[in-house]
Design an enzyme around this catalytic site. Structure first.
Site, PDB file in Angstrom:
ATOM      1  N   LYS A 106      -3.253   2.169  -2.149  1.00  0.00           N
ATOM      2  CA  LYS A 106      -2.984   3.252  -1.190  1.00  0.00           C
ATOM      3  C   LYS A 106      -4.129   3.370  -0.173  1.00  0.00           C
ATOM      4  O   LYS A 106      -5.297   3.215  -0.536  1.00  0.00           O
ATOM      5  CB  LYS A 106      -2.852   4.573  -1.989  1.00  0.00           C
ATOM      6  CG  LYS A 106      -2.702   5.825  -1.146  1.00  0.00           C
ATOM      7  CD  LYS A 106      -1.349   5.918  -0.505  1.00  0.00           C
ATOM      8  CE  LYS A 106      -1.270   7.082   0.481  1.00  0.00           C
ATOM      9  NZ  LYS A 106      -0.075   6.970   1.350  1.00  0.00           N
ATOM     10  N   GLY A 163       7.289  -2.969  -1.872  1.00  0.00           N
ATOM     11  CA  GLY A 163       6.957  -1.566  -1.587  1.00  0.00           C
ATOM     12  C   GLY A 163       7.950  -0.606  -2.197  1.00  0.00           C
ATOM     13  O   GLY A 163       7.937  -0.339  -3.400  1.00  0.00           O
ATOM     14  N   LYS A 198      -3.048  -4.838   9.045  1.00  0.00           N
ATOM     15  CA  LYS A 198      -1.630  -4.521   8.814  1.00  0.00           C
ATOM     16  C   LYS A 198      -1.025  -3.967  10.090  1.00  0.00           C
ATOM     17  O   LYS A 198      -1.378  -2.871  10.534  1.00  0.00           O
ATOM     18  CB  LYS A 198      -1.522  -3.509   7.678  1.00  0.00           C
ATOM     19  CG  LYS A 198      -0.089  -3.156   7.339  1.00  0.00           C
ATOM     20  CD  LYS A 198      -0.030  -2.460   6.019  1.00  0.00           C
ATOM     21  CE  LYS A 198       1.366  -2.065   5.647  1.00  0.00           C
ATOM     22  NZ  LYS A 198       1.389  -1.386   4.355  1.00  0.00           N
ATOM     23  N   SER A 226       0.821  -1.218   0.000  1.00  0.00           N
ATOM     24  CA  SER A 226       0.000   0.000   0.000  1.00  0.00           C
ATOM     25  C   SER A 226       0.856   1.270   0.000  1.00  0.00           C
ATOM     26  O   SER A 226       1.827   1.393   0.749  1.00  0.00           O
ATOM     27  CB  SER A 226      -0.888  -0.010   1.250  1.00  0.00           C
ATOM     28  OG  SER A 226      -1.613   1.189   1.340  1.00  0.00           O
ATOM     29  N   GLY A 251       1.422  11.074   5.116  1.00  0.00           N
ATOM     30  CA  GLY A 251       0.240  11.498   5.873  1.00  0.00           C
ATOM     31  C   GLY A 251      -1.067  11.137   5.197  1.00  0.00           C
ATOM     32  O   GLY A 251      -2.052  11.890   5.266  1.00  0.00           O
ATOM     33  N   CYS A 255      -0.150   3.475  10.635  1.00  0.00           N
ATOM     34  CA  CYS A 255       0.462   4.629   9.978  1.00  0.00           C
ATOM     35  C   CYS A 255       1.097   5.544  11.019  1.00  0.00           C
ATOM     36  O   CYS A 255       0.398   6.062  11.893  1.00  0.00           O
ATOM     37  CB  CYS A 255      -0.565   5.420   9.171  1.00  0.00           C
ATOM     38  SG  CYS A 255       0.227   6.824   8.353  1.00  0.00           S
ATOM     39  N   ASN A 279       9.396   8.338   5.067  1.00  0.00           N
ATOM     40  CA  ASN A 279       8.295   9.110   4.499  1.00  0.00           C
ATOM     41  C   ASN A 279       7.344   9.550   5.592  1.00  0.00           C
ATOM     42  O   ASN A 279       7.192   8.894   6.617  1.00  0.00           O
ATOM     43  CB  ASN A 279       7.566   8.311   3.405  1.00  0.00           C
ATOM     44  CG  ASN A 279       6.415   7.493   3.956  1.00  0.00           C
ATOM     45  OD1 ASN A 279       5.328   8.006   4.203  1.00  0.00           O
ATOM     46  ND2 ASN A 279       6.664   6.196   4.162  1.00  0.00           N
ATOM     47  N   ILE A 290       5.350  -5.923   7.525  1.00  0.00           N
ATOM     48  CA  ILE A 290       5.152  -4.890   8.520  1.00  0.00           C
ATOM     49  C   ILE A 290       4.954  -3.531   7.838  1.00  0.00           C
ATOM     50  O   ILE A 290       5.344  -3.345   6.692  1.00  0.00           O
ATOM     51  CB  ILE A 290       6.375  -4.781   9.493  1.00  0.00           C
ATOM     52  CG1 ILE A 290       7.660  -4.451   8.740  1.00  0.00           C
ATOM     53  CG2 ILE A 290       6.507  -5.992  10.333  1.00  0.00           C
ATOM     54  CD1 ILE A 290       8.892  -4.250   9.627  1.00  0.00           C
TER      55      ILE A 290
END
Ligand SMILES: Cc1cc2nc3c(=O)[nH]c(=O)nc-3n(C[C@H](O)[C@H](O)[C@H](O)COP(=O)(O)O)c2cc1C
Length: 304
Positions: free
Chosen positions: A45, A265, A165, A21, A72, A130, A69, A191
């Site tokens: 995403k 990724g 996740k 993602s 956000g 996140c 990164n 992860i």
């Protein structure tokens, strides 16, 4: 014939190679380089209820063996995803794993409900990990009781395969995986990024506008392999392994540690054809070693 097909909690994939993602847009961005029909699944995403612009730049920084990164959760929001992005993906013979993020349990439940029964959606992945937003995201992934309540609520809102996740930013990833299993999840992704930071010593300014961000890429791989191995030995849910995969050998390491599928990724940014090379590489490895199917290799790591 080598059989690379695999079932992840009810989602049947032709091979175990997926995209992680946030590193593959909504699929169309990579169509010039990748035959989407050859992917086991496209991981999309994170989607939120409302569209999000994400954080102010700079929000990516290169590090020695990877990147940081703090995007956000920039995304088009659920309405535009369903009307503008999903139709494109339906033309391909692959699966879609739609990643969801929210500030509250109600946000996640709403997203699960909206996508339940939506044509072209084959599985849901809850992003509870996140590190780059002020509320929601990782809060759920680092608190066992919040995580359990969230997964249970989402389970009640969808019949689709439900993958959680997990965050590596916890003391015991095994405890978190056990909570997901008890709450009715169908699988675990391992992860998400590891919380990190980089500083420019000339200006003394943090490289990212928010200071901290998520570390991804090759630097992450041994941590990710370790977590997959630990979780594989503790719960019976299928695992989607990710973190620094850029070659066939990397993907094989995750499968031998216990992953049922793997996701590429950050490597997509370096070589957009990485997923295709890994599909080819897995086929030839299985042939060369005369391994009949994925289950015969999964979790066969010898320790000691
Ligand atoms: C630029 C960028 C954006 C990401 N966005 C998301 C996201 O929206 N949702 C999510 O669950 N993970 C997101 N991730 C995490 C990746 O899906 C993956 O878990 C992580 O990067 C580890 O894999 P890798 O080392 O192969 O990149 C993002 C990663 C990167 C590098």
């Amino acid at each position: 014939m080598t059989d690379l097909s695999v079932n992840i909690g009810g989602m049947s994939l032709k091979n175990p190679v997926m995209t992680a993602s946030g590193t593959f847009g909504y699929g169309s961005e990579y169509a010039e380089f990748v035959d989407l029909n050859r992917l086991g699944a496209v991981g999309l995403k994170s989607i939120t209820v409302e569209p999000r612009e994400g954080n102010a730049p700079p929000r990516i920084a290169e590090t020695e063996a990877g990147m940081l990164n703090s995007i956000g959760l920039q995304n088009v929001g659920i309405d535009a995803f369903i009307s503008d992005k999903l139709p494109y993906l339906k033309q391909f013979d692959t699966r879609t794993l739609v990643n969801l993020s929210g500030r509250t349990v109600a946000d996640y439940v709403e997203l699960c409900g909206r996508l339940d029964g939506t044509e072209g959606v084959h599985g849901l992945e809850l992003n509870v990990s996140c590190p780059n937003v002020d509320s929601g995201g990782m809060e759920f992934g680092v608190d066992a009781s919040m995580l359990g309540a969230l997964v249970e609520a989402c389970r009640g809102a969808t019949t689709l395969p439900l993958i959680v996740k997990l965050s590596p930013n916890v003391t015991s990833v095994v405890d978190m995986a056990r909570v997901c299993e008890s709450a009715g999840a169908d699988g675990i992704s391992l992860i998400n990024t590891l919380l990190g930071m980089a500083i420019n010593v000339e200006t003394r300014r943090a490289e990212l506008s928010r200071g901290m961000g998520g570390l991804s890429g090759p630097a992450l791989k041994p941590v990710a392999v370790r977590m997959v191995w630990q979780v594989y030995n503790a719960v019976s849910l299928p695992i989607i392994g990710m973190g620094g995969i850029s070659t066939t050998e990397d993907a094989l390491e995750f499968i031998i540690a216990g992953a049922s599928a793997i996701a590429v990724g950050t490597a997509n940014f370096v070589n957009p054809r990485t997923t295709m090379e890994v599909v080819d590489g897995l086929e030839s490895y299985f042939r060369r070693h005369e391994i009949p199917n994925l289950a015969a290799l999964r979790g066969t790591c010898i320790v000691g």
